[in-house]
Design an enzyme around this catalytic site. Sequence first.
Site, PDB file in Angstrom:
ATOM      1  N   LYS A 137      -6.529  -4.855  -3.305  1.00 29.57           N
ATOM      2  CA  LYS A 137      -7.175  -5.536  -2.175  1.00 29.57           C
ATOM      3  C   LYS A 137      -8.221  -4.626  -1.520  1.00 29.57           C
ATOM      4  O   LYS A 137      -7.954  -3.447  -1.264  1.00 29.57           O
ATOM      5  CB  LYS A 137      -6.119  -5.974  -1.158  1.00 29.57           C
ATOM      6  CG  LYS A 137      -5.326  -4.854  -0.519  1.00 29.57           C
ATOM      7  CD  LYS A 137      -4.301  -5.450   0.439  1.00 29.57           C
ATOM      8  CE  LYS A 137      -3.521  -4.400   1.183  1.00 29.57           C
ATOM      9  NZ  LYS A 137      -4.297  -3.539   2.079  1.00 29.57           N
ATOM     10  N   CYS A 186      -2.377  -2.542   7.675  1.00 30.49           N
ATOM     11  CA  CYS A 186      -2.325  -3.475   6.538  1.00 30.49           C
ATOM     12  C   CYS A 186      -1.084  -4.365   6.559  1.00 30.49           C
ATOM     13  O   CYS A 186      -1.138  -5.514   6.107  1.00 30.49           O
ATOM     14  CB  CYS A 186      -2.420  -2.695   5.241  1.00 30.49           C
ATOM     15  SG  CYS A 186      -4.058  -1.965   5.039  1.00 30.49           S
ATOM     16  N   ASP A 201       0.789  -1.243   0.000  1.00 30.43           N
ATOM     17  CA  ASP A 201       0.000   0.000   0.000  1.00 30.43           C
ATOM     18  C   ASP A 201       0.819   1.291   0.000  1.00 30.43           C
ATOM     19  O   ASP A 201       0.449   2.266   0.676  1.00 30.43           O
ATOM     20  CB  ASP A 201      -0.962   0.007   1.199  1.00 30.43           C
ATOM     21  CG  ASP A 201      -1.953  -1.140   1.170  1.00 30.43           C
ATOM     22  OD1 ASP A 201      -1.904  -1.952   0.218  1.00 30.43           O
ATOM     23  OD2 ASP A 201      -2.768  -1.246   2.103  1.00 30.43           O
TER      24      ASP A 201
END
Length: 221
Positions: free
Chosen positions: A130, A163, A25
């Site tokens: 995702k 995450c 990310d």
Amino acid sequence: MGSIQAQPYDYELPSNGKVALIIIDMQRDFLESGGFGEALGNDVSLLRSIIPTVQKLLEVFRANQLPVFHTIEGHKPDLSDCPPAKLERGKGSLKIGDMGTMGRILILGEMGNNIIPELQPKDTEIVINKPGKGAFYATSLQEQLQEKQITHLIITGVTTEVCVQTTMREANDRGYECLLVEDGTESYFPQFKQATLEMVRAQGGIVGWTAHSTDIIQAFE
Ligand code: C5J
């Protein structure tokens, strides 16, 4: 490939190169002004400190022709993959799907959802979109890792306790040997990063290992 000096003890690399770099990310939404991170009241400059480290690791994996996976947290434009609980959570100035200065917040394909220019994936690298915090939930990551017979994951990215940690726990439960890069992950909350590093390597490495990038890079030279 040998071993990496790590905590709680040395991390053994597989002799046959079944190791991948996971970059979680590193998208504009979290690292640049106007994105989701800032809308939630965070200082995004904190996260930018790891960019040079992640760049170096990326260069090493590319030079050794080892697989690299990038992930992006984002949702379909109609938000059909965003549970109401996630959509409604928080009291920031912007919610998922709202229009921000870099397009709609956390929506796939929007400018803010792109990986930062410094870490742009190459065509040969896999990008996993995702909808959740963990990179295994509702994605093809497990199948793609299995296809490449990968057993070891070197994990970087943001944010450490959200995450990154969720993905590392998911990977650990699936049997991967996970190493979290201490200076290759960051949080908006330094104390949460530190706590995460300590909790994943506690109890003899209950979730995996942590190591500094210089020790990782040395093992690939
Ligand atoms: C968050 C992430 N913090 N990539 N996402 O919402 O950690």
